[in-house]
Design a protein around this motif. Structure first.
Motif, mmCIF file in Angstrom:
data_model
loop_
_atom_site.group_PDB
_atom_site.id
_atom_site.type_symbol
_atom_site.label_atom_id
_atom_site.label_comp_id
_atom_site.label_asym_id
_atom_site.label_seq_id
_atom_site.Cartn_x
_atom_site.Cartn_y
_atom_site.Cartn_z
ATOM 1 N N SER A 193 -11.586 2.081 -7.256
ATOM 2 C CA SER A 193 -12.177 2.476 -6.085
ATOM 3 C C SER A 193 -12.744 3.878 -6.157
ATOM 4 O O SER A 193 -12.527 4.689 -6.998
ATOM 5 C CB SER A 193 -11.138 2.300 -5.078
ATOM 6 O OG SER A 193 -10.146 3.243 -5.330
ATOM 7 N N ASP B 201 0.705 -1.227 0.009
ATOM 8 C CA ASP B 201 -0.023 -0.029 -0.042
ATOM 9 C C ASP B 201 0.982 1.218 -0.042
ATOM 10 O O ASP B 201 0.605 2.099 -0.490
ATOM 11 C CB ASP B 201 -0.871 0.014 1.296
ATOM 12 C CG ASP B 201 -2.051 1.038 1.055
ATOM 13 O OD1 ASP B 201 -2.241 1.770 0.063
ATOM 14 O OD2 ASP B 201 -2.673 1.059 2.171
ATOM 15 N N SER C 159 -13.836 4.037 -0.390
ATOM 16 C CA SER C 159 -13.280 2.723 -0.174
ATOM 17 C C SER C 159 -11.657 2.627 -0.370
ATOM 18 O O SER C 159 -10.954 1.977 0.374
ATOM 19 C CB SER C 159 -13.692 1.837 -1.372
ATOM 20 O OG SER C 159 -13.353 2.292 -2.758
ATOM 21 N N TRP C 160 -11.347 3.811 -0.804
ATOM 22 C CA TRP C 160 -9.672 4.018 -1.016
ATOM 23 C C TRP C 160 -9.113 4.288 0.545
ATOM 24 O O TRP C 160 -8.353 3.643 0.952
ATOM 25 C CB TRP C 160 -9.393 5.083 -1.654
ATOM 26 C CG TRP C 160 -8.041 5.565 -1.654
ATOM 27 C CD1 TRP C 160 -6.860 4.806 -2.430
ATOM 28 C CD2 TRP C 160 -7.464 6.720 -1.062
ATOM 29 N NE1 TRP C 160 -5.868 5.691 -2.247
ATOM 30 C CE2 TRP C 160 -6.067 6.719 -1.502
ATOM 31 C CE3 TRP C 160 -8.050 7.709 -0.427
ATOM 32 C CZ2 TRP C 160 -5.248 7.845 -0.716
ATOM 33 C CZ3 TRP C 160 -7.090 8.500 0.202
ATOM 34 C CH2 TRP C 160 -5.752 8.445 0.085
ATOM 35 N N PHE D 76 -9.534 1.050 2.716
ATOM 36 C CA PHE D 76 -8.420 0.100 2.305
ATOM 37 C C PHE D 76 -7.477 0.270 3.116
ATOM 38 O O PHE D 76 -6.750 -0.495 3.589
ATOM 39 C CB PHE D 76 -8.319 0.079 0.898
ATOM 40 C CG PHE D 76 -7.064 -0.779 0.454
ATOM 41 C CD1 PHE D 76 -7.547 -2.121 0.163
ATOM 42 C CD2 PHE D 76 -5.795 -0.482 0.134
ATOM 43 C CE1 PHE D 76 -6.591 -3.183 -0.141
ATOM 44 C CE2 PHE D 76 -4.913 -1.164 -0.161
ATOM 45 C CZ PHE D 76 -5.042 -2.850 -0.222
#
Length: 504
Positions: free
Chosen positions: A306, A268, A310-311, A314
């Motif tokens: 995304s 990430d 949602s980003w 995550f």
């Protein structure tokens, strides 16, 4: 001089261009948008004269040169011009002659056409002027809207950069914490492995003690408290080894899970770094930047996977997962510490119990040996005295030989007395009693001699038993005191049993 008689109204538009004028009525544009401009002028009404052949004056001059002059007016009457009998007489007319005969307009039509052209020109110019004003206004509006849109995009990119930097810093912080936690857990796992290795020595010592004590002899080969404590110590060490192995397995499993969470964070973070580089480059792009180009249809390409929610979720989920693994790792380290303390204390406590049992057993054996030595000394002394006594008895028996011989010799000699002299007198009776008493005395001495010899044999047997038992005790003492306790002096300390290489 060129003759323009009979020329159509649009014929002049196709004449040669004037000197000094360009090939286009619009100003030259450097962009490719020139082709997209369209004319908003009203369509030109094509007059009837456009149906005639092009350049009628040329045909008129040719017809005038070839037309006969003797034709009368009736012959040129249009009603008879195309009759068969007239056609055979009249030569064919040129197009210019037909135009002159059939395309005549009235002055009214001429003025109407001019006025119509004037009105059309005014309308076209007004429409063009309105279009120019509207175009200028639209250009200003689109320029302002474009600038505003670009500013909003730059602002959104800046906000996006702030969001990426925020999550990037959060992930970096969590990665640092996770890296420290993984290193700590690895250190605790190594400590547990060291503690597991240290248990091999005590287990070998306990098993060696059991093996050595199997070499005890005779009655000393007893299932005493020492042997029970040694068996208990072996079981305690094996249970401790099982606990340590389970702790190591749990640590390995959790290290794998923590490294998986760390890998997700690193992945990430790598994606965040690449996105930050790209968005930073996009944020710095301007109208005068290098490398600008058209990418036709790129606005129709949507490869997004995304949305902002949602980003953010995550990255937040990755951080929460890492935090859960870290908290679980801290709890596991506490469990490992408790296990190490418990196993080391259990093993050391049992070691002390075994040592106490050995000390007690050694003391008991030494007391028994001392008692045996004391009894053996007394037995030896008694044997010596018994041997002396036997010698005395034998001498006493031997000493009875001469009196027996004297008494018997007297009796034998008195048997030779003559006749009546063979009287059973008092001496005779006494000699008989003396011989009998000597026999009785010898029998008693013989019995005492046999008893003494039997007692001496018993004493010898006892001596042999005591000496054998003393040897057994000495062997047991050697095994317990020298071999077992000597080996147990190398028992590791509690610090080493807890996994520390040196002093904690």
């Amino acid at each position: 001089m060129q003759d323009y008689y009979g020329q159509t109204m649009t014929a002049s538009y196709f004449s040669a261009p004037r000197v000094g004028m360009g090939t286009s009525y619009l100003p030259p544009l450097e962009s490719t948008m020139q082709a997209s401009y369209k004319s908003y002028a009203p369509p030109f009404v094509v007059s009837q004269s456009l149906n005639l052949p092009w350049k009628p004056s040329t045909y008129q001059r040719g017809a005038m040169r070839s037309m006969p002059t003797s034709l009368s007016a009736p012959e040129l009457n249009p009603s008879t011009l195309y009759r068969d009998d007239v056609v055979s007489k009249v030569p064919p007319l040129m197009p210019s002659a037909r135009t002159a005969l059939f395309s005549k307009y009235t002055p009214t039509d001429w003025f109407k056409s001019n006025n119509q052209n004037y009105r059309s020109s005014d309308m076209t110019r007004s429409a063009a002027q309105r279009l120019r004003d509207e175009n200028v206004r639209i250009c200003h509006d689109t320029d302002a809207r474009t600038v505003k849109t670009q500013q909003e995009s730059s602002k959104n990119l800046g906000n996006r950069l702030q969001d990426i930097n925020f999550w990037k810093s959060e992930i970096n912080h969590e990665l640092d914490e996770m890296g420290k936690e993984i290193n700590d857990l690895v250190a605790w796992k190594l400590r547990t492995e060291n503690a597991l290795k240290e248990t091999e020595g005590p287990l070998q010592i306990a098993q060696e003690c059991l093996f050595n004590r199997e070499k005890r002899q005779g009655i000393d080969l007893v299932n005493d408290n020492v042997e029970k404590q040694l068996i208990k110590e072996v079981n305690t060490i094996r249970e401790s080894q099982n606990k340590l192995r389970k702790a190591i397995d749990r640590a390995n499993t959790h290290i794998s899970m923590s490294r998986a969470a760390q890998h997700e964070l690193e992945k990430d973070l790598t994606d965040k770094f690449r996105a930050l580089t790209i968005d930073n480059k996009c944020h710095q792009l301007g109208n005068t930047s290098h490398g600008l180009a058209y990418y036709r249809g790129i606005e129709g390409v949507d490869q997004c996977v995304s949305i902002p929610e949602s980003w953010a979720k995550f990255s937040n989920d990755n951080i929460l997962r890492s935090q859960r693994e870290r908290n679980s790792s801290k709890g596991l380290r506490g469990d490992i510490d408790s296990t190490l303390q418990e196993t080391s204390n259990d093993m050391w406590t049992q070691n002390n119990g075994v040592n106490v049992a050995f000390s007690g057993r050694i003391a008991e054996t030494m007391d028994a040996r001392n008692s045996l030595q004391s009894h053996l000394a007394r037995v030896l002394q008694e044997i010596n005295e018994m041997e002396n006594n036997i010698d005395v008895l034998r001498k006493a028996i031997a000493d009875k030989t001469a009196p027996m011989q004297v008494a018997q010799s007297r009796l034998e000699s008195r048997t030779r007395r003559p006749n009546v002299e063979l009287c059973r007198d008092q001496p005779q009776h006494r000699l008989f009693r003396e011989v009998g008493e000597i026999y009785e005395t010898v029998d008693v001495l013989q019995n005492r001699l046999r008893a003494a010899e039997s007692a001496l044999q018993e004493l010898c047997n006892t001596k042999t038993t005591l000496e054998h038992d003393l040897g057994v005790k000495n062997n047991s003492l050697y095994i317990d005191k020298e071999k077992c306790m000597g080996t147990r002096r190398t028992y590791p300390t509690t610090a080493k049993l807890a996994g520390y290489r040196g002093q904690p």
